[in-house]
Enzyme design. Structure first.
Site, PDB file in Angstrom:
ATOM      1  N   ASP A   1     -18.899 -14.387   2.993  1.00  0.00           N
ATOM      2  CA  ASP A   1     -19.144 -14.305   4.487  1.00  0.00           C
ATOM      3  C   ASP A   1     -20.538 -14.724   5.077  1.00  0.00           C
ATOM      4  OD1 ASP A   1     -18.821 -12.912   7.268  1.00  0.00           O
ATOM      5  OD2 ASP A   1     -20.166 -11.349   6.480  1.00  0.00           O
TER       6      ASP A   1
ATOM      7  N   ASP B   1     -22.787 -13.732   8.339  1.00  0.00           N
ATOM      8  CA  ASP B   1     -23.694 -12.718   8.701  1.00  0.00           C
ATOM      9  C   ASP B   1     -23.869 -11.302   7.786  1.00  0.00           C
ATOM     10  OD1 ASP B   1     -24.609 -13.649  11.737  1.00  0.00           O
ATOM     11  OD2 ASP B   1     -22.397 -14.070  11.230  1.00  0.00           O
TER      12      ASP B   1
END
Length: 223
Positions: free
Chosen positions: A12, A14
């Site tokens: 991922d 953020d």
């Protein structure tokens, strides 16, 4: 895990690779200032930074219709300040360089839209060589659907079962599990006091990025 062949690690963005909460919070508070609303402190907006513009704007406690009118301005401000304060989490550069040294492929699967993701990644040298980046609007669906993870694995030419997915939100763990990947929860990311990560059923958890190397039983290179 070191007995299982790992061909690729997907991340991922953020809250996992990048600490982007300060710039998201900057955009949020610019909107607040422009609309004579109380500013939101960092300890409040940081845990929900992975929830996108809607989640952040909801901290203003305004009604849904008003939030919709504020969203374009929020995105405009954020787009203009993508890397004002954002930084790689400590240990990410070391982690990525070591994965490459061990010939493990790397990809990014994020729900952030392409018009924000690619300019943001371009600001960080350590991320620029990651060729496979799947965004929230790359396909017709985003996480928690496993399809973006399947697509990333296909682009990397690896079997999903030989991939690890690392993320800091429940949707990351759901998507990784449904894709048949080993899931790793980044506990250092954006997890709020209202979350119950122990119920997300991640295969493993790490408290710092470079702990993934220990989890994979990989020797660490620092040069």
């Amino acid at each position: 895990m070191n007995t299982h062949p790992v061909a690729a690690v997907l991340f991922d963005l953020d809250g996992t690779l990048l600490d982007s909460a300060p710039d998201l919070g900057f955009a949020l508070n610019e909107v607040c200032r422009e609309n004579n609303l109380p500013e939101i402190p960092a300890e409040v907006f940081t845990p929900v930074a992975s929830h996108g513009s809607r989640g952040l704007l909801s901290l203003t406690q305004l009604d849904d219709d008003t939030l919709l009118t504020l969203k374009p301005r929020f995105l405009e401000i954020y787009r203009e300040n993508l890397a004002r304060y954002s930084r790689l989490f400590d240990g990410i550069e070391l982690l990525l360089s070591n994965l490459r040294r061990h010939q493990i492929k790397i990809g990014i699967v994020t729900n952030k839209p392409e018009f924000l993701t690619h300019p943001l990644i371009a600001q960080f040298e350590a991320l620029q060589s990651i060729s496979v980046v799947v965004c929230g609007d790359t396909l017709e669906v985003a996480k928690p659907s496993p399809k973006p993870l399947y697509y990333a694995a296909e682009q990397l030419d690896v079997d999903p079962k030989d991939c690890i997915y690392v993320g800091d939100a429940e949707r990351d763990i759901i998507a990784g599990r449904d894709a048949g990947m080993v899931t790793v929860l980044a506990e250092y990311g954006y997890i709020s006091s209202n979350d119950q990560p122990q119920q997300w059923l991640a295969d493993y958890t790490i408290e710092r990025p470079d702990a993934l190397l220990e989890l994979l039983a990989l020797s660490e290179y620092t040069d």
